[in-house]
Design a protein around this motif. Structure first.
Motif, PDB file in Angstrom:
ATOM      1  N   VAL A  33      44.355 -23.842 -55.154  1.00  0.00           N
ATOM      2  CA  VAL A  33      44.842 -25.090 -54.560  1.00  0.00           C
ATOM      3  C   VAL A  33      45.656 -25.804 -55.628  1.00  0.00           C
ATOM      4  N   LYS A  35      49.004 -28.476 -55.885  1.00  0.00           N
ATOM      5  CA  LYS A  35      49.959 -29.307 -55.149  1.00  0.00           C
ATOM      6  C   LYS A  35      51.384 -28.832 -55.408  1.00  0.00           C
ATOM      7  N   ARG A  60      38.614 -27.099 -44.258  1.00  0.00           N
ATOM      8  CA  ARG A  60      39.372 -28.349 -44.261  1.00  0.00           C
ATOM      9  C   ARG A  60      38.795 -29.333 -43.248  1.00  0.00           C
ATOM     10  N   ARG A 107      48.093 -36.361 -45.095  1.00  0.00           N
ATOM     11  CA  ARG A 107      48.403 -34.994 -45.510  1.00  0.00           C
ATOM     12  C   ARG A 107      47.879 -34.033 -44.450  1.00  0.00           C
ATOM     13  N   VAL A 109      47.640 -29.870 -42.834  1.00  0.00           N
ATOM     14  CA  VAL A 109      47.453 -28.495 -43.308  1.00  0.00           C
ATOM     15  C   VAL A 109      48.146 -27.563 -42.320  1.00  0.00           C
ATOM     16  N   GLU A 135      49.792 -29.282 -46.965  1.00  0.00           N
ATOM     17  CA  GLU A 135      49.263 -28.104 -47.634  1.00  0.00           C
ATOM     18  C   GLU A 135      49.670 -26.919 -46.768  1.00  0.00           C
TER      19      GLU A 135
END
Length: 438
Positions: A33, A35, A60, A107, A109, A135
């Motif tokens: 993980v 960024k 998640r 944010r 995913v 993400e």
């Protein structure tokens, strides 16, 4: 056409978010993980890449990401045939039209499965990394999403998560017999179960679909996996002009698992069989097979690049279940399978691996190196009952030790003989325990 495509994309998003997550066996694959980086989930066909994506979605959601903030979109759909890179933005547009409250506020995913079927997909992913608070995970068959291509196409904007067939721990977890206690706390019943399952694992392998199938059906399934890899990931992809030589190579490699392989010797063998193929072509074919994740090769551990390239490589299939399909000896393959299982576990854990050939002519199966865990010389042997076998394995480790002074010495075996003393510098470890170490 644009309106039709948009309606299909919108419905796929709605259906995916409404669908319950299926049951799955938790995978231990390390998923980085970082960024600003996309994560590319790669590996051989049927090894469990899509399942890993579903697992990440579940994780998640448990971390508090709302269901509407997770997009899973598979491009393996005939209705999407002919999509262009310019059409990919429709996926994002429709996602945010369904959930406008998320844009610029949370944010999200994003999971794009089989996105490599769309030309120039990497331009789209790089733009999302630069413009969206997201993400991003991508996955696809090894036919079009190779490790080296991810590195080239994404220009340093992607990290890899390589999915293998089940490890031994995952295999036990899938069969609902994973031990919950460390080895020193196992009961006699626990140990008997684990050691019995280890022999099954070595014989049958760890492909998820194959673990519940027995006998001939399992063999046919595994053969089908190999055939698909050869046809779609190698022959079709690279327009191979000599598929007969390629298949002969596969039979030779998988029938000699954990053994050494020399292109020069194999070329001479092919020539004697009437095949006309250049050595450079065979080197290329071997690279194709590695790219497809069907097998891995192991080089001699040396600082000399010349010695590394001129010495034979050792060959390990991606799964021990492939070994009996091509073995022609008629004997049990437990020793080769155990060595392969150890190699695959070292690979899963990210070790840099080579094999050792000492000046005295002894060979050690693995030199495993890790920046944090240190170096280890590892010898693998199923049965140490015979004194000649014990002496050979121990001698190889002790002979290699002076060259690699900082390396620990380990001998992994199925069953160490009772009442036998080994040099104190060598750690004797049961395979059933070593394969379950964290």
């Amino acid at each position: 056409m644009n309106g039709y495509l948009r309606s299909i994309i919108r419905q796929k998003i709605v259906d995916a978010q409404a669908a319950p997550l299926p049951e799955f066996t938790f995978r231990d694959t390390r998923v980085p993980v970082v960024k600003g980086k996309a994560i590319a989930v790669i590996g051989m066909r049927r090894s469990g890449k899509t399942t890993l994506l579903k697992q990440i979605i579940s994780e998640r959601l448990k971390q508090g990401v709302p269901r509407e903030g997770v997009l899973y979109f598979s491009f393996e759909d005939e209705r999407l045939a002919g999509m262009k890179s310019s059409d990919l933005n429709i996926v994002i547009e429709e996602f945010y039209r369904l959930h406008p409250q998320l844009r610029d506020h949370q944010r999200v995913v994003l999971f794009f499965d089989e996105i490599q079927v769309v030309p120039d997909w990497e331009l789209f992913i790089r733009r999302l990394l630069d413009t969206e608070n997201a993400e991003i995970f991508i996955s696809g068959s090894s036919a079009r999403l190779l490790s080296r291509e991810v590195a080239t196409s994404m220009r340093g904007r992607a990290l890899e998560a390589v999915v293998y067939p089940f490890s031994f721990r995952e295999y036990l977890r899938h069969k609902k017999v994973e031990p919950s206690k460390p080895a020193e706390e196992w009961t006699t019943s626990d140990r008997s179960t684990i050691e019995s399952e280890l022999r099954n694992y070595l014989a049958f392998g760890g492909f998820p679909e194959a673990t519940g199938i027995t006998g001939r059906d399992r063999q046919e399934l595994l053969r089908a996996y190999i055939d698909v890899v050869l046809l779609r990931d190698v022959v079709e992809r690279y327009a191979v002009t000599n598929p007969a030589a390629l298949r002969w190579m596969v039979r030779q490699l998988l029938g000699n698992a954990a053994g050494s392989f020399s292109i020069n010797r194999f070329h001479a063998d092919l020539k004697s069989q009437g095949f006309s193929v250049a050595k450079d072509t065979l080197h290329t074919y071997l690279g194709y097979l590695e790219d497809s994740f069907l097998l891995q090769t192991l080089f001699l551990a040396t600082d000399s690049e010349r010695r590394r390239m001129v010495n034979p490589r050792k060959i390990y299939p991606v799964d021990t279940g492939f070994i009996p399909l091509f073995d022609r000896s008629g004997k049990e393959n437990t020793g080769h399978a155990l060595e392969t299982a150890v190699f695959l576990e070292l690979s899963r854990q990210g070790y840099a691996i080579g094999y050792v050939h000492t000046a005295s002519g002894h060979e050690v199966d693995f030199l495993a190196r890790d920046l944090t865990k240190g170096d280890e010389l590892i010898q693998v042997c199923t049965d140490l009952t015979q004194s000649t076998t014990r002496e050979r394995e121990v001698r190889a480790l002790l002979d290699a030790a002076p060259e690699f002074r900082n390396a620990r010495l380990r001998l992994i075996t199925l069953e160490p003989p009772p009442g036998v003393e080994f040099p104190p510098e060598i750690t004797i470890t049961l395979a059933s325990e070593w394969l379950l170490l964290d």
